[in-house]
Design an enzyme around this catalytic site. Structure first.
Site, mmCIF file in Angstrom:
data_model
loop_
_atom_site.group_PDB
_atom_site.id
_atom_site.type_symbol
_atom_site.label_atom_id
_atom_site.label_comp_id
_atom_site.label_asym_id
_atom_site.label_seq_id
_atom_site.Cartn_x
_atom_site.Cartn_y
_atom_site.Cartn_z
ATOM 1 N N ASP A 134 -53.673 -86.600 35.250
ATOM 2 C CA ASP A 134 -54.492 -85.763 36.128
ATOM 3 C C ASP A 134 -55.921 -85.564 35.627
ATOM 4 O O ASP A 134 -56.856 -85.505 36.415
ATOM 5 C CB ASP A 134 -53.804 -84.423 36.374
ATOM 6 C CG ASP A 134 -53.621 -83.583 35.106
ATOM 7 O OD1 ASP A 134 -53.735 -84.143 34.005
ATOM 8 O OD2 ASP A 134 -53.334 -82.374 35.235
ATOM 9 N N HIS A 135 -56.091 -85.481 34.314
ATOM 10 C CA HIS A 135 -57.441 -85.294 33.773
ATOM 11 C C HIS A 135 -57.423 -85.557 32.271
ATOM 12 O O HIS A 135 -56.371 -85.825 31.684
ATOM 13 C CB HIS A 135 -57.967 -83.879 34.060
ATOM 14 C CG HIS A 135 -57.055 -82.773 33.608
ATOM 15 N ND1 HIS A 135 -56.919 -82.407 32.286
ATOM 16 C CD2 HIS A 135 -56.225 -81.963 34.294
ATOM 17 C CE1 HIS A 135 -56.056 -81.411 32.173
ATOM 18 N NE2 HIS A 135 -55.604 -81.131 33.386
ATOM 19 N N THR A 181 -56.687 -79.665 36.935
ATOM 20 C CA THR A 181 -55.442 -80.040 37.614
ATOM 21 C C THR A 181 -55.536 -79.802 39.119
ATOM 22 O O THR A 181 -55.070 -80.632 39.919
ATOM 23 C CB THR A 181 -54.261 -79.244 37.044
ATOM 24 O OG1 THR A 181 -54.063 -79.609 35.678
ATOM 25 C CG2 THR A 181 -52.979 -79.528 37.811
#
Length: 686
Positions: free
Chosen positions: A480-481, A305
């Protein structure tokens, strides 16, 4: 009893006995302080045990040095080190009470933020019980002064002192290994200073912080302005013209960044148990006034993050090891999105339902120039409101709306969600879809928290429309990921109804959503290969802020000339033609390994590999050398961190003073729109 008392006094009259008493008293007061003065979030028997025992190793080590000294010097040193470490504990209690974080070397040395932040308010935050931290020192001094305990000036053999030092080292080794078993990557992937103190203790955190500060300062001291020349040359050579058709289409509009925690692209239009997992985001994705990107990749490393935020706000990559926000966020010079927007007439604000210290946001956001940071300190606190890493998304977004409506427009605001976070746990009353049936506990709960996140977004969007804010706002949604790592190949294959899931598939699985939504925007699904590094240049073009002279490694995604090689943090990459995973190369279109590439293919692959390596290396150099301190773009003013404070009282005062500056609340004659915010969160139902 008299005999027992006499024996105890006899022991205390020896230097070793006095040493043991000092350790026990210091341990007791430190443990009491951990439990009563800090909010370290210890959960479960292991964490509580570590919290209780972690003062011992460093206390034995520091106090044990006194055993190497002779006579009265030994007692004086022990009392002195007891007072110094107690004062450090006391100072951290005061700082923590105000900022929910611990003092750091760089904070004290580099920014002057301690005196600036505490200053005259120190008397206002003192609690009489804080002085109990010095009680053990006072007890020891009184015992010696009134001769209840006599100094033992007899020498101690050095081997006994060395044995004590060795015991301290062994105890710390056990403490560290035990802590690593409960929280892997504790020292290599630092989330939050609270974690280090919780697992290893305040003194160990101080040493750890000092080592990190020394490493970063050494890199900065060895850097100079000439190091920036190669970076600027690369940026200039790789600059592409922005898409003129979209330049300034969102000029003067509010910008809301929706940070979708652990949200992957495969969830868009994904169905389970006969229903869409994310119907609200699906709707936005396919709307005619949404620019959607189906080949947009996360590019995070171990910082996850924090890396995503670094790329989003700065167009700089995260570091190969450890989060840059934690290591460099306090002292580095940045030219980040909040400051850029702020200096172009916007109000900037970040919203997050977790503690402000996580990922060092409380300090990094000052370096980035955020006017406001609405952390968990700003929202009502009840145990039922939170899960995992902070406020549940439905509650968080509803609470965030109360501050969003007060921001002077136009504003640049980032909303960070957390409920869809590993390990994907959700209380039964909030579950609205069955778990998947892969048999992998990590994977199977993912759809439940993803659906909850989607419902939260739907409620927020309804309020945005009902309040009238939507018509003047551009909203950016991005994942974000990854949510499911490559360690769960078998479960992912079953989830996606695939026969297998190999390394190539995992590289393609790193797609996350990027959606840019605004009334009247010419939308559609864009197939350009891009990554998080490219978001900032794209946004700046959309709002009409030139970025020709900025140090940014991304490119406007909408530019027809964009380089579509997307770098991963480990040096791998994806592109429309080729994908690199480790030492293997694949044809992106069919997933077949290029076992015997042609001369032309090999040349192309070498060029792409070198391009990625150069890009990552230069970005790292900018951060580790703090190179932006040597260069200020035209029409940009360097951020002064001391101008920012995220205290709730100060934010409330500033918002009240700015009420007449075109906020949504002002437009509604001071009448709040939060009654329009409808949520079905069971925790809020009367």
């Amino acid at each position: 009893m008299k005999t027992v008392g006499k024996k105890i006094r006899g022991i205390l009259n020896t230097r070793v006995g006095f040493f043991m008493l000092a350790i026990i008293l210091f341990w007791l007061k430190t443990w009491w302080t951990y439990l009563n003065k800090f909010n370290l979030g210890a959960k479960g028997s292991i964490q509580h045990l570590l919290l209780m025992i972690n003062p011992f190793p460093t206390t034995i080590l520091l106090f044990g040095i006194a055993l190497y000294l002779a006579g009265r010097k030994s007692y004086i040193y022990l009392l002195l080190i007891d007072f110094v470490t107690s004062f450090w504990l006391f100072a951290n209690v005061l700082y923590y009470r105000e900022f929910s974080d611990f003092l750091s070397i760089n904070l004290i040395k580099g920014s002057g933020a301690v005196s600036n932040n505490l200053g005259k308010s120190i008397l206002g935050i003192l609690d009489p019980s804080d002085f109990l931290i010095f009680l053990d020192v006072l007890i020891l001094i009184l015992l010696l002064a009134f001769k209840a305990i006599h100094m033992d000036v007899r020498p101690i053999k050095k081997r006994y002192a060395m044995t004590v030092t060795a015991i301290a080292g062994i105890l710390f080794g056990f403490n560290l290994s035990f802590a690593e078993s409960d929280r892997s990557g504790l020292l290599t992937r630092t989330f939050d200073n609270n974690y280090i103190v919780k697992y290893l203790g305040l003194n160990a955190y101080t040493v750890y912080d000092g080592v990190k500060a020394a490493q970063s300062n050494a890199a900065k001291n060895n850097a100079n302005a000439s190091d920036l020349q190669s970076v600027q040359k690369y940026i200039k050579e790789n600059h592409v013209p922005v898409n003129a058709e979209y330049s300034g289409v969102a000029k003067g509009k509010n910008v809301i960044i929706f940070h979708l925690e652990s949200f992957q692209q495969f969830l868009i239009d994904f169905k389970w148990d006969g229903q869409e997992v994310t119907p609200n985001l699906n709707k936005i994705y396919h709307e005619s006034d949404t620019l959607s990107f189906d080949n947009f990749f996360n590019q995070v490393g171990t910082g996850k993050t924090a890396d995503a935020e670094m790329m989003l706000e700065n167009s700089l990559f995260g570091l190969a090891e450890g989060p840059a926000m934690v290591q460099y966020g306090t002292t580095n010079t940045f030219q980040a999105a909040p400051a850029i927007f702020d200096q172009n007439g916007y109000t900037s604000a970040a919203f997050h339902g977790d503690v402000p210290s996580f990922w060092n946001r409380d300090n990094t956001y000052k370096s980035w120039g955020y006017d406001y940071f609405f952390s968990s300190n700003y929202y009502p606190k009840k145990s039922a409101y939170s899960i995992g890493y902070g406020l549940k998304d439905k509650i968080f977004l509803k609470d965030a709306a109360t501050y969003l409506e007060q921001l002077p427009q136009p504003f640049y605001a980032k909303l960070i969600t957390v409920t869809n976070h590993y390990p994907y746990l959700l209380d039964k009353q909030n579950q609205s879809i069955a778990k998947t049936d892969t048999g992998d506990s990590t994977v199977d709960g993912y759809v439940q928290t993803a659906k909850y996140l989607d419902q939260s977004v739907g409620e927020f969007m309804n309020w945005l429309n009902d309040s009238g804010l939507a018509k003047n706002t551009m909203i950016v949604f991005y994942g974000d990921h990854y949510g499911i790592s490559g360690n769960h190949k078998k479960a992912v294959a079953k989830l996606l109804d695939k026969d297998s899931f190999n390394n190539f598939d995992n590289a393609q699985f790193q797609r996350v959503p990027l959606m840019i939504h605004m009334p009247g925007l010419k939308g559609g699904v864009n197939h350009t290969y891009a990554g998080e590094i490219d978001v900032l240049p794209t946004l700046l073009n959309l709002v009409g802020i030139p970025d020709n002279d900025r140090i940014q490694f991304g490119q406007d995604i909408l530019s027809p000339q964009k380089n579509q090689t997307v770098a991963f943090r480990n040096g791998d990459f994806v592109s429309p033609e080729y994908t690199k995973v480790g030492s293997a190369y694949y044809n992106t279109k069919n997933g077949e390994a290029l076992k015997h590439p042609t001369v032309t293919q090999k040349k192309t692959l070498d060029q792409m590999t070198n391009h990625v390596a150069t890009e990552l290396s230069l970005s790292d150099r900018v951060i580790t050398g703090d190179l932006l301190r040597f260069y200020t773009p035209k029409d940009f003013k360097k951020v002064d961190k001391q101008n920012y404070s995220y205290k709730k009282s100060k934010a409330s005062k500033t918002l009240k003073a700015d009420l007449d500056k075109n906020s949504l609340l002002h437009q509604n004659d001071g009448n709040s729109t939060t009654d329009m915010y409808k949520t079905d969160a069971p925790e809020l139902q009367k």
